[in-house]
Structure formats: structure tokens, C-alpha cells
Design a protein around this motif. Structure first.
Motif, PDB file in Angstrom:
ATOM      1  N   GLY A  12       0.833  -1.203   0.000  1.00 14.73           N
ATOM      2  CA  GLY A  12       0.000   0.000   0.000  1.00 14.73           C
ATOM      3  C   GLY A  12       0.864   1.248   0.000  1.00 14.73           C
ATOM      4  O   GLY A  12       1.890   1.307   0.692  1.00 14.73           O
ATOM      5  N   PHE A  13       0.436   2.238  -0.794  1.00 13.04           N
ATOM      6  CA  PHE A  13       1.121   3.528  -0.877  1.00 13.04           C
ATOM      7  C   PHE A  13       0.104   4.634  -0.692  1.00 13.04           C
ATOM      8  O   PHE A  13      -1.060   4.477  -1.083  1.00 13.04           O
ATOM      9  N   VAL A  14       0.526   5.749  -0.116  1.00 13.00           N
ATOM     10  CA  VAL A  14      -0.434   6.846   0.048  1.00 13.00           C
ATOM     11  C   VAL A  14      -0.480   7.700  -1.207  1.00 13.00           C
ATOM     12  O   VAL A  14       0.510   7.856  -1.907  1.00 13.00           O
ATOM     13  N   GLU A  15      -1.672   8.242  -1.469  1.00 11.74           N
ATOM     14  CA  GLU A  15      -1.871   9.101  -2.620  1.00 11.74           C
ATOM     15  C   GLU A  15      -2.937  10.125  -2.265  1.00 11.74           C
ATOM     16  O   GLU A  15      -3.955   9.774  -1.666  1.00 11.74           O
ATOM     17  N   ALA A  16      -2.692  11.373  -2.646  1.00 15.49           N
ATOM     18  CA  ALA A  16      -3.695  12.419  -2.417  1.00 15.49           C
ATOM     19  C   ALA A  16      -4.761  12.318  -3.503  1.00 15.49           C
ATOM     20  O   ALA A  16      -4.438  12.225  -4.683  1.00 15.49           O
ATOM     21  N   VAL A  17      -6.026  12.283  -3.121  1.00 18.15           N
ATOM     22  CA  VAL A  17      -7.132  12.188  -4.079  1.00 18.15           C
ATOM     23  C   VAL A  17      -8.258  13.116  -3.624  1.00 18.15           C
ATOM     24  O   VAL A  17      -8.298  13.507  -2.462  1.00 18.15           O
ATOM     25  N   PRO A  18      -9.181  13.457  -4.554  1.00 13.94           N
ATOM     26  CA  PRO A  18     -10.333  14.266  -4.134  1.00 13.94           C
ATOM     27  C   PRO A  18     -11.130  13.541  -3.053  1.00 13.94           C
ATOM     28  O   PRO A  18     -11.225  12.308  -3.062  1.00 13.94           O
ATOM     29  N   GLU A 251      10.785  -0.831  -2.935  1.00 15.68           N
ATOM     30  CA  GLU A 251       9.616   0.051  -2.806  1.00 15.68           C
ATOM     31  C   GLU A 251       9.664   0.738  -1.439  1.00 15.68           C
ATOM     32  O   GLU A 251       8.852   0.450  -0.559  1.00 15.68           O
ATOM     33  N   PRO A 252      10.617   1.646  -1.259  1.00  9.53           N
ATOM     34  CA  PRO A 252      10.820   2.199   0.090  1.00  9.53           C
ATOM     35  C   PRO A 252       9.671   3.055   0.614  1.00  9.53           C
ATOM     36  O   PRO A 252       9.619   3.334   1.802  1.00  9.53           O
ATOM     37  N   GLU A 253       8.749   3.454  -0.270  1.00 10.88           N
ATOM     38  CA  GLU A 253       7.639   4.301   0.174  1.00 10.88           C
ATOM     39  C   GLU A 253       6.440   3.506   0.691  1.00 10.88           C
ATOM     40  O   GLU A 253       5.429   4.095   1.067  1.00 10.88           O
ATOM     41  N   GLN A 254       6.523   2.192   0.690  1.00  8.92           N
ATOM     42  CA  GLN A 254       5.377   1.386   1.110  1.00  8.92           C
ATOM     43  C   GLN A 254       4.995   1.702   2.556  1.00  8.92           C
ATOM     44  O   GLN A 254       5.845   1.746   3.431  1.00  8.92           O
ATOM     45  N   ILE A 255       3.704   1.895   2.770  1.00  8.44           N
ATOM     46  CA  ILE A 255       3.239   2.185   4.127  1.00  8.44           C
ATOM     47  C   ILE A 255       2.476   0.999   4.703  1.00  8.44           C
ATOM     48  O   ILE A 255       2.138   0.978   5.879  1.00  8.44           O
ATOM     49  N   LEU A 256       2.208   0.001   3.858  1.00  3.36           N
ATOM     50  CA  LEU A 256       1.389  -1.123   4.292  1.00  3.36           C
ATOM     51  C   LEU A 256       1.756  -2.360   3.478  1.00  3.36           C
ATOM     52  O   LEU A 256       2.082  -2.253   2.305  1.00  3.36           O
ATOM     53  N   ARG A 257       1.758  -3.508   4.142  1.00  2.28           N
ATOM     54  CA  ARG A 257       1.951  -4.787   3.448  1.00  2.28           C
ATOM     55  C   ARG A 257       0.761  -5.659   3.782  1.00  2.28           C
ATOM     56  O   ARG A 257       0.486  -5.928   4.950  1.00  2.28           O
ATOM     57  N   TYR A 258       0.042  -6.123   2.760  1.00  4.59           N
ATOM     58  CA  TYR A 258      -1.172  -6.896   2.958  1.00  4.59           C
ATOM     59  C   TYR A 258      -0.978  -8.299   2.427  1.00  4.59           C
ATOM     60  O   TYR A 258      -0.444  -8.487   1.327  1.00  4.59           O
ATOM     61  N   GLY A 259      -1.455  -9.288   3.154  1.00  2.47           N
ATOM     62  CA  GLY A 259      -1.453 -10.660   2.648  1.00  2.47           C
ATOM     63  C   GLY A 259      -2.010 -11.566   3.720  1.00  2.47           C
ATOM     64  O   GLY A 259      -1.342 -11.855   4.714  1.00  2.47           O
ATOM     65  N   ARG A 260      -3.236 -12.001   3.531  1.00  3.11           N
ATOM     66  CA  ARG A 260      -3.901 -12.811   4.561  1.00  3.11           C
ATOM     67  C   ARG A 260      -3.187 -14.145   4.662  1.00  3.11           C
ATOM     68  O   ARG A 260      -3.097 -14.896   3.697  1.00  3.11           O
ATOM     69  N   GLY A 261      -2.629 -14.432   5.830  1.00  2.00           N
ATOM     70  CA  GLY A 261      -1.963 -15.710   6.054  1.00  2.00           C
ATOM     71  C   GLY A 261      -0.487 -15.743   5.670  1.00  2.00           C
ATOM     72  O   GLY A 261       0.169 -16.748   5.886  1.00  2.00           O
ATOM     73  N   ILE A 262       0.059 -14.644   5.111  1.00  2.00           N
ATOM     74  CA  ILE A 262       1.496 -14.643   4.801  1.00  2.00           C
ATOM     75  C   ILE A 262       2.290 -14.338   6.075  1.00  2.00           C
ATOM     76  O   ILE A 262       1.719 -14.031   7.123  1.00  2.00           O
ATOM     77  N   ALA A 263       3.606 -14.428   5.969  1.00  2.00           N
ATOM     78  CA  ALA A 263       4.441 -14.155   7.140  1.00  2.00           C
ATOM     79  C   ALA A 263       4.647 -12.649   7.277  1.00  2.00           C
ATOM     80  O   ALA A 263       4.946 -11.967   6.311  1.00  2.00           O
ATOM     81  N   PRO A 264       4.493 -12.115   8.496  1.00  2.00           N
ATOM     82  CA  PRO A 264       4.788 -10.692   8.705  1.00  2.00           C
ATOM     83  C   PRO A 264       6.280 -10.427   8.487  1.00  2.00           C
ATOM     84  O   PRO A 264       7.098 -11.330   8.626  1.00  2.00           O
ATOM     85  N   LEU A 265       6.614  -9.192   8.149  1.00  2.00           N
ATOM     86  CA  LEU A 265       8.006  -8.790   8.002  1.00  2.00           C
ATOM     87  C   LEU A 265       8.377  -7.981   9.243  1.00  2.00           C
ATOM     88  O   LEU A 265       8.000  -6.824   9.383  1.00  2.00           O
ATOM     89  N   TRP A 266       9.110  -8.617  10.172  1.00  2.00           N
ATOM     90  CA  TRP A 266       9.436  -7.938  11.433  1.00  2.00           C
ATOM     91  C   TRP A 266      10.614  -7.008  11.238  1.00  2.00           C
ATOM     92  O   TRP A 266      11.500  -7.254  10.422  1.00  2.00           O
ATOM     93  N   ILE A 267      10.610  -5.945  12.026  1.00  2.00           N
ATOM     94  CA  ILE A 267      11.675  -4.947  11.906  1.00  2.00           C
ATOM     95  C   ILE A 267      12.783  -5.211  12.916  1.00  2.00           C
ATOM     96  O   ILE A 267      13.884  -4.695  12.789  1.00  2.00           O
TER      97      ILE A 267
END
Ligand SMILES: [Zn+2]
Ligand SMILES: [Zn+2]
Ligand SMILES: [Zn+2]
Ligand SMILES: [Zn+2]
Length: 344
Positions: A12-18, A251-267
Motif C-alpha cells: 500500500g502507498f499513500v496518494e492524495a485524491v479528491p 519500494e521504500p515508500e510502502q506504508i502497508l503490506r497486505y497478505g492474509r496468512g502470509i508471514a509478517p516482516l518484522w523490523i
């Protein structure tokens, strides 16, 4: 968005929209502003949206529209994440899930229009189709109302007094035109759409290599064991953080990673939850990882980075594996917060 049981994450990436693109009937994924509630009934009330730590009203952080293909009762499905932004706490987090069949009381059976609505104006929605009133400050359920004008609704005394100071004191005595005049209470986060892209799976797992062989062999006997354990700890911490950086580098601007049942990416290597740390859903089913919020989002929230403020390394959201329907309305799910460790 699709929800594979494993495989690449969707980013997920942020974007300004109306702003009309972020209304409920567009089924948005979005950051900040007021929640674009899915079901207009059974909203979480003030007790559910109170910070579990300090008790103050939490702010809406983001929502992810994540229907489940093949599930008629989750044709529409959305997860709503709230966080405490009141210093000195800034720590509480809660997440809610809501789902609806395609035929429901609130939305057309057909997909929403791609065109802007004909009516103009950006007036804030203060009442839902169900008749439920929303708080003028936070956009959440507002069962309390101003005892003078009976028109202004709030989730809490706290938000009522904030609105009073920022103009309701004057507006209350005047007439009708209340709805279009919601001031900026400096409570909501800046609003953006979350746009989704599938991650390319091209990264080799090279960073997983074992570097524990680097332990120095020339130290005196006395400290060797201690040093070894320190080095092991550091290199594990390092590896996890390196893996995190490598994984997000395309993709350094990613603000969200989605995937039901995938492994989380820990920091970090600290506070990685065990299975027992993730409580089962009250329906009895296990909870699965569904998405994580990345620290990059903090750059868009205009939060104070100097004082005590909202902060995290990773927020991992776990939801009922069955995506059960526990009565009507919104069901609480589970958030795990991992901080960035300073140790590395
Ligand atoms: Zn709090
Ligand atoms: Zn409120
Ligand atoms: Zn009033
Ligand atoms: Zn459940």
C-alpha cells in the motif's frame, strides 16, 4: 484486493485524491480523516474506541478494504485501525472488522460510480443512513449531544469541550447552519487514499545467511561465552533488520503490506509474537496475520517527532481465520506492535 493464503504481499502507498473518492460508497482503503464506515449500524461505541491504556478517545489511523472472494457474507469487508494520539500516552491501538453481503441496507448492489458526484461541497458527514450520529471531532459514534442546541453530537466530553473551544461556543447560540461548519480540531490525521500494488518477488534471501561464524576467536577464556552470546544477539538483531531493509528497498515508500496468512516482516528481533501471544477470536477460530503498517506511514501523519508522540516499528494486524460474523456490526480484532530497537 485478492487474499491468497500465501505468496507475495500487496503493498500500500499513500496518494492524495479528491475527498469524494474516500467516502464510504466508494469502498476506499485510506489513511486519516474520519472513518469511512462500511456498515452504518453497530458502530464501535465510545467505550470500544477509548484508549485501552489512558482511556481517552482514540484517533482513526487507517482502514483497509479487503473483501473475501467466494464469501457471500464478506462481499464487502473492511478493517479499521485506531490509535491513541494523546500525549503522554500515544500508545493504545485497536482494530475492528466489519463485513457485508453484496445485497445490504446501505449500498447499491452495483459497483460505485467512477465519476465525481454531481452535488458540490465537501461537507462533513455527521449522520449515517442508519440515523446514527457521528462525533463532530473524530467521526466516530456520537451518542452524546450538546444540551443547549441538541444538534451537535460527540463521542465524549473531551471532544465536546474541544469543539466548544474551537467555535461551537459561538455556533451553538446561532441557528441551523451547523453541519457545514466543522472547524479543524487538529485531532484527525491527514487524509490520503491507500493504493495497492503487488510486490515483485525478485529479492533473493541472501540476507538470511548465517553470520554467526564472525565471532572473534582471540578473546580470553573468561569473557568468551559472554561475548559470544552478545555477538549472537547482535547478529540476529542485525539480520532481521537487514532483511527488513532489503525487502522494502525496491519500494521504500510502502506504508502497508497486505497478505492474509502470509508471514509478517518484522523490523526487529525483539517482541516477535509466539503463537500463544495471538489470542483466538471469540468464535473459537485462530487469528491469522492479515496486514502490517510500516513505519514509513509516520512521515505522512505530521506527528511530532520530537516530543512524545505516535510511534511504531511495525503494527501487525491479526484477524479471525474464519472472518466470522459475531452478531451485527463491528468485531474487534488484534494488533501487535513492534517498536524499533535502538540497540542495533
Ligand atoms: Zn492512550
Ligand atoms: Zn469524538
Ligand atoms: Zn450546542
Ligand atoms: Zn471469529
Amino acid at each position: 484486493m485478492a487474499s491468497p493464503s500465501a505468496g507475495p504481499a500487496e503493498l500500500g502507498f499513500v496518494e492524495a485524491v479528491p475527498s469524494w473518492r474516500l467516502r464510504s460508497e466508494q469502498f476506499p482503503s485510506k489513511v486519516g480523516g474520519r472513518p469511512a464506515w462500511l456498515s452504518a449500524a453497530g458502530l464501535p461505541g465510545p467505550p470500544e474506541l477509548a484508549c485501552p491504556l489512558c482511556g481517552r478517545p482514540m484517533a482513526f489511523l487507517l482502514q483497509v478494504y479487503a473483501p473475501l472472494p467466494g464469501r457471500a457474507d464478506a462481499f464487502h469487508r473492511c478493517l479499521f485501525l485506531f490509535c491513541c494520539r494523546t500525549p503522554p500516552c500515544c500508545c493504545g491501538l485497536r482494530v475492528f472488522r466489519n463485513q457485508l453481503p453484496r445485497g445490504n441496507d446501505f449500498y447499491s448492489y452495483e459497483p460505485p460510480s467512477e465519476d465525481p458526484p454531481s452535488e458540490t461541497g465537501e461537507s462533513v458527514q455527521l449522520q449515517l443512513k442508519s440515523g446514527a450520529h457521528l462525533c463532530r471531532v473524530c467521526g466516530c459514534s456520537g451518542p452524546k449531544r450538546c444540551s443547549r442546541c441538541h444538534k451537535a453530537h460527540y463521542c465524549s466530553k473531551e471532544h465536546q469541550s474541544l469543539d466548544w473551544r474551537l467555535g461551537h461556543k459561538q455556533a451553538c447560540a446561532q441557528t441551523d447552519n451547523l453541519d457545514s461548519t466543522v472547524p479543524d480540531h487538529n485531532f484527525l490525521f491527514p487524509e490520503f487514499e491507500i493504493v495497492i500494488e503487488t510486490e515483485d518477488e525478485i529479492m533473493p534471501e541472501a540476507v538470511e545467511r548465517d553470520d554467526e561464524s564472525e565471532i572473534i576467536g582471540t578473546m580470553g577464556e573468561a569473557h568468551e561465552e559472554e561475548l559470544e552470546s552478545m555477538a549472537k544477539h547482535e547478529s540476529r538483531e542485525d539480520r532481521i533488520f537487514q532483511k527488513f531493509k532489503t525487502k522494502i528497498s525496491p519500494e521504500p515508500e510502502q506504508i502497508l503490506r497486505y497478505g492474509r496468512g502470509i508471514a509478517p516482516l518484522w523490523i526487529s528481533g525483539e517482541k516477535i509474537p509466539q503463537e500463544k501471544d495471538i489470542p483466538d477470536c471469540p468464535c473459537g477460530a485462530k487469528r491469522l496475520f492479515e496486514f502490517q503498517v510500516m513505519p514509513q506511514l509516520l512521515n505522512y501523519l505530521k506527528v511530532d517527532r520530537l516530543g512524545r508522540s505516535v510511534d511504531w516499528g511495525v503494527l501487525a494486524i491479526f484477524t479471525c481465520a474464519e472472518s466470522c460474523k459475531l452478531g451485527i456490526g463491528y468485531t474487534e480484532e488484534f494488533v501487535w506492535k513492534q517498536d524499533i530497537t535502538d540497540a542495533a
